[in-house]
Write an enzyme that holds these catalytic residues in place. Structure first.
Site, PDB file in Angstrom:
ATOM      1  N   HIS A 108      57.221  47.069  21.670  1.00 30.26           N
ATOM      2  CA  HIS A 108      57.466  46.230  22.961  1.00 30.26           C
ATOM      3  C   HIS A 108      57.902  44.710  22.729  1.00 30.26           C
ATOM      4  O   HIS A 108      57.231  44.034  22.090  1.00 30.26           O
ATOM      5  CB  HIS A 108      56.182  46.504  23.662  1.00 30.26           C
ATOM      6  CG  HIS A 108      56.068  45.767  24.997  1.00 30.26           C
ATOM      7  ND1 HIS A 108      55.121  44.838  25.314  1.00 30.26           N
ATOM      8  CD2 HIS A 108      56.660  45.964  26.143  1.00 30.26           C
ATOM      9  CE1 HIS A 108      55.251  44.355  26.527  1.00 30.26           C
ATOM     10  NE2 HIS A 108      56.115  45.321  27.172  1.00 30.26           N
ATOM     11  N   HIS A 110      61.541  44.505  34.123  1.00 25.90           N
ATOM     12  CA  HIS A 110      61.145  46.081  33.893  1.00 25.90           C
ATOM     13  C   HIS A 110      61.737  47.138  34.855  1.00 25.90           C
ATOM     14  O   HIS A 110      61.646  48.081  34.757  1.00 25.90           O
ATOM     15  CB  HIS A 110      59.630  46.258  33.731  1.00 25.90           C
ATOM     16  CG  HIS A 110      58.813  45.795  32.488  1.00 25.90           C
ATOM     17  ND1 HIS A 110      58.373  44.336  32.597  1.00 25.90           N
ATOM     18  CD2 HIS A 110      58.641  46.244  31.364  1.00 25.90           C
ATOM     19  CE1 HIS A 110      57.822  44.210  31.452  1.00 25.90           C
ATOM     20  NE2 HIS A 110      58.081  45.174  30.611  1.00 25.90           N
ATOM     21  N   ARG A 123      36.954  34.613  44.028  1.00 23.24           N
ATOM     22  CA  ARG A 123      35.517  34.266  43.975  1.00 23.24           C
ATOM     23  C   ARG A 123      35.119  34.242  45.382  1.00 23.24           C
ATOM     24  O   ARG A 123      35.322  33.768  46.204  1.00 23.24           O
ATOM     25  CB  ARG A 123      35.109  32.682  43.569  1.00 23.24           C
ATOM     26  CG  ARG A 123      33.692  32.543  42.969  1.00 23.24           C
ATOM     27  CD  ARG A 123      32.822  32.660  44.181  1.00 23.24           C
ATOM     28  NE  ARG A 123      31.289  32.529  43.427  1.00 23.24           N
ATOM     29  CZ  ARG A 123      30.530  33.467  43.794  1.00 23.24           C
ATOM     30  NH1 ARG A 123      30.746  34.724  44.180  1.00 23.24           N
ATOM     31  NH2 ARG A 123      29.244  33.215  43.372  1.00 23.24           N
ATOM     32  N   CYS A 158      36.482  27.281  39.901  1.00 20.66           N
ATOM     33  CA  CYS A 158      35.206  27.532  40.411  1.00 20.66           C
ATOM     34  C   CYS A 158      34.497  26.386  39.579  1.00 20.66           C
ATOM     35  O   CYS A 158      34.506  26.297  38.411  1.00 20.66           O
ATOM     36  CB  CYS A 158      34.881  28.900  40.025  1.00 20.66           C
ATOM     37  SG  CYS A 158      33.175  29.242  40.632  1.00 20.66           S
ATOM     38  N   TYR A 218      25.664  24.768  44.051  1.00 25.04           N
ATOM     39  CA  TYR A 218      26.875  23.769  43.888  1.00 25.04           C
ATOM     40  C   TYR A 218      26.396  22.266  43.884  1.00 25.04           C
ATOM     41  O   TYR A 218      26.936  21.228  44.184  1.00 25.04           O
ATOM     42  CB  TYR A 218      27.691  24.007  44.777  1.00 25.04           C
ATOM     43  CG  TYR A 218      28.601  25.461  44.521  1.00 25.04           C
ATOM     44  CD1 TYR A 218      29.165  25.833  43.634  1.00 25.04           C
ATOM     45  CD2 TYR A 218      28.241  26.464  45.809  1.00 25.04           C
ATOM     46  CE1 TYR A 218      29.541  26.807  43.563  1.00 25.04           C
ATOM     47  CE2 TYR A 218      28.729  27.595  45.687  1.00 25.04           C
ATOM     48  CZ  TYR A 218      29.213  27.802  44.606  1.00 25.04           C
ATOM     49  OH  TYR A 218      29.841  29.238  44.547  1.00 25.04           O
TER      50      TYR A 218
HETATM   51  N1  LIG Z   1      34.819  31.694  53.150  1.00 26.28           N
HETATM   52  C1  LIG Z   1      34.856  31.420  52.042  1.00 26.28           C
HETATM   53  N2  LIG Z   1      35.416  30.634  51.516  1.00 26.28           N
HETATM   54  C2  LIG Z   1      35.188  30.356  50.065  1.00 26.28           C
HETATM   55  C3  LIG Z   1      34.317  31.400  49.247  1.00 26.28           C
HETATM   56  C4  LIG Z   1      33.472  32.439  49.717  1.00 26.28           C
HETATM   57  O1  LIG Z   1      33.044  33.056  49.439  1.00 26.28           O
HETATM   58  N3  LIG Z   1      33.749  32.491  51.267  1.00 26.28           N
HETATM   59  N4  LIG Z   1      34.216  30.950  47.822  1.00 26.28           N
HETATM   60  C5  LIG Z   1      34.358  29.700  47.468  1.00 26.28           C
HETATM   61  C6  LIG Z   1      34.439  29.301  46.145  1.00 26.28           C
HETATM   62  S1  LIG Z   1      32.858  29.213  45.351  1.00 26.28           S
HETATM   63  C7  LIG Z   1      35.569  29.318  45.355  1.00 26.28           C
HETATM   64  S2  LIG Z   1      35.500  29.021  43.345  1.00 26.28           S
HETATM   65  C8  LIG Z   1      36.804  29.390  45.854  1.00 26.28           C
HETATM   66  C9  LIG Z   1      37.589  30.559  45.234  1.00 26.28           C
HETATM   67  O2  LIG Z   1      38.873  30.736  45.744  1.00 26.28           O
HETATM   68  P1  LIG Z   1      39.971  31.951  45.270  1.00 26.28           P
HETATM   69  O3  LIG Z   1      39.072  33.296  45.613  1.00 26.28           O
HETATM   70  O4  LIG Z   1      41.092  31.818  46.252  1.00 26.28           O
HETATM   71  O5  LIG Z   1      39.985  31.935  43.925  1.00 26.28           O
HETATM   72  O6  LIG Z   1      36.602  29.791  47.327  1.00 26.28           O
HETATM   73  C10 LIG Z   1      35.865  29.311  47.940  1.00 26.28           C
HETATM   74  N5  LIG Z   1      35.857  29.376  49.421  1.00 26.28           N
HETATM   75 MO   LIG Z   2      33.034  28.937  42.867  1.00 24.55          MO
END
Ligand SMILES: Nc1nc2c(c(=O)[nH]1)N[C@H]1C(S)=C(S)[C@@H](COP(=O)(O)O)O[C@H]1N2
Ligand SMILES: [Mo]
Length: 452
Positions: free
Chosen positions: A23, A47, A118, A166, A303
């Site tokens: 590959h 591809h 996340r 995150c 957080y």
């Molecule tokens: N409405 C909503 N916004 C959110 C979250 C969520 O669970 N619900 N997670 C937050 C967290 S902790 C992170 S790290 C990022 C992740 O964004 P992604 O899933 O687009 O990577 O979204 C944030 N915004």
């Molecule tokens: Mo997060």
């Protein structure tokens, strides 16, 4: 027994064991092993041509017979979207996953399908015909509301390349020191996209809300995803932070030129450059300009940072400030931990990303192959041309590092970055350990070995 490597394409099953060493893209082909090759071919579009299909056909060993699975109507996650198989989940309901390091550093702008996910709750199904973004002030009489169409047609469109990370990225290394609570993220809960949409400042002006008058202190954002008790995901940022980067905070309706995918907040999400992922609220339903922080669980009881001696018996979340701007970090994405280097290698090519919050650009990345005794300065690649005081995206880097002479088969690779405020990464997690395992920006250490 000899190990077989197979993939599927449409309804075909293919044994590619003999093809793997040939590959041209090397071992990346193994990312698709055991499943459908289609999502990978879409990403690496070279591809998608007749010669490739013909080549694959030679390896067909059988066909898949479709059986349909019943949908569990009680499963709150039943409407979640289909995800790319390269994402490595560390929880499925809710869905949380990160991309493999070598794929992540392939691109300055992360392809949407590979962007880490996340989610705290099920992905909400949005009825776009009735969807409106609400905007108002706490105690204010009139709340404005905007349809997606209005936002797209009434306001100028702005775009900004922003890295989202995150707070729990690299938690797994902290938990190796001492147990922490949270998802076991490795080092790729971070990705970069070009976000486009309406400037928050344009929207506020349209609604007649002046955040410079001193009447308010926070901007709250509320998602449309709700927990079983009916409370929505929410977060807020201080107005003092919003003032400084007014023109770069975007109510985004596009991610890399496409509608925002379901997992990343369709139809709208707020993008607050330089700030921790948790504040970049997806599936945005309401913006509230207020005297107070969001009272959501994620703003008040999560957080936040604590000193390493605070445990679950003594922790008081009300005494700690919510994480906003991120600290400086760098991570080695390639080689991955446990990689075996060729026996005759005398150097190793190391690749990764570096990022800092608050718009602080990356000015240097150092790499060591001898546990930190000697260092090489990496070459800064994509992202290094950003304004160092308004750098909202990461910087990719690469270094060629000589292996130590008497490595005895084992090598520890390390990276550490310096940002434009000359902030550096701490050498270990010892002094930054916290019970939630947040903001691990210690030197990134990757053990690899050399074949004997
Ligand atoms: N409405 C909503 N916004 C959110 C979250 C969520 O669970 N619900 N997670 C937050 C967290 S902790 C992170 S790290 C990022 C992740 O964004 P992604 O899933 O687009 O990577 O979204 C944030 N915004
Ligand atoms: Mo997060």
């Amino acid at each position: 027994m000899e190990k077989k490597i197979w993939v599927t394409y449409k309804n075909g099953v293919y044994d590619i064991t003999d093809y793997v060493p040939k590959h041209p893209g090397g071992s990346k082909i193994l990312l698709g092993a055991g499943g459908s090759i289609e999502p990978f071919w879409k990403m690496y579009a070279a591809h998608e041509n007749p010669a490739m299909y013909a080549l694959l056909e030679k390896f067909r060993i059988g066909n898949i017979v479709e059986t349909s699975k019943p949908v569990d109507m009680k499963d709150p996650f039943r409407n979640d979207p289909v995800r790319h198989p390269a994402l490595r989940p560390n929880s499925v309901k809710p869905f949380n996953a990160e991309p493999p390091g070598p794929l992540l550093v392939d691109n300055f702008i992360t392809p949407n399908e590979l962007f880490f996910v996340r989610n705290h709750l099920p992905v909400p199904k949005i009825d776009i015909k009735n969807y409106k973004l609400k905007l108002g002030t706490e105690g204010g009489r009139k709340e404005m509301s905007y349809s997606l169409k209005e936002l797209k047609s009434k306001f100028p469109k702005h775009e900004v390349a922003v890295t989202i990370q995150c707070a729990g990225n690299r938690r797994i290394e902290m938990s190796e020191k001492k147990n922490v609570r949270g998802l076991s993220w490795q080092s790729t809960a971070i990705s970069t996209a070009v976000w486009s949409g309406v400037r928050l400042s344009d929207l506020l002006k349209h609604a007649g809300i002046d955040i410079d008058k001193g009447d308010y202190s926070h901007i709250q954002f509320e998602g449309c995803d709700k927990d079983p008790e009916g409370s929505a995901y929410g977060a807020s940022i201080p107005i003092a932070l919003a003032q400084g980067r007014k023109n770069d905070i975007i109510i985004a309706y596009e991610m890399n030129g496409e509608e925002i995918p379901e997992d990343h907040g369709y139809p709208l999400r707020v993008i607050i450059p330089g700030v921790v992922g948790a504040r970049q609220v997806k599936w945005l339903g309401r913006i509230l300009v207020s005297k107070n922080e969001s009272d959501s669980h994620w703003q008040q009881k999560d957080y936040k940072g604590f000193n390493p001696s605070v445990d679950w018996d003594t922790v008081d979340f009300s005494k700690s400030a919510a994480v906003q701007d991120l600290p400086v970090v760098s991570t080695i994405c390639e080689p991955e931990p446990g990689t075996v280097l060729d026996e005759d290698s005398d150097e190793v090519v190391v690749k990764g990303y570096a990022f800092s919050g608050g718009g602080r650009g990356i000015i240097r990345v150092d790499v060591s192959a001898d546990g930190g005794k000697t260092w090489r300065t990496a070459e800064l690649l994509d992202g290094s041309d950003q304004n160092p005081y308004r750098a909202w995206a990461w910087t990719l880097w690469e270094a060629v590092v000589p292996l130590p002479e008497n490595h005895r088969g084992k090598v520890e690779l390390i990276s550490k970055a310096v940002d434009s405020s000359y902030n550096v990464q701490p050498d270990s997690v010892e002094g930054i350990w916290n019970l939630r395992g947040l903001l691990n920006n210690a030197w990134h250490r990757v053990p690899v070995s050399v074949a004997k």
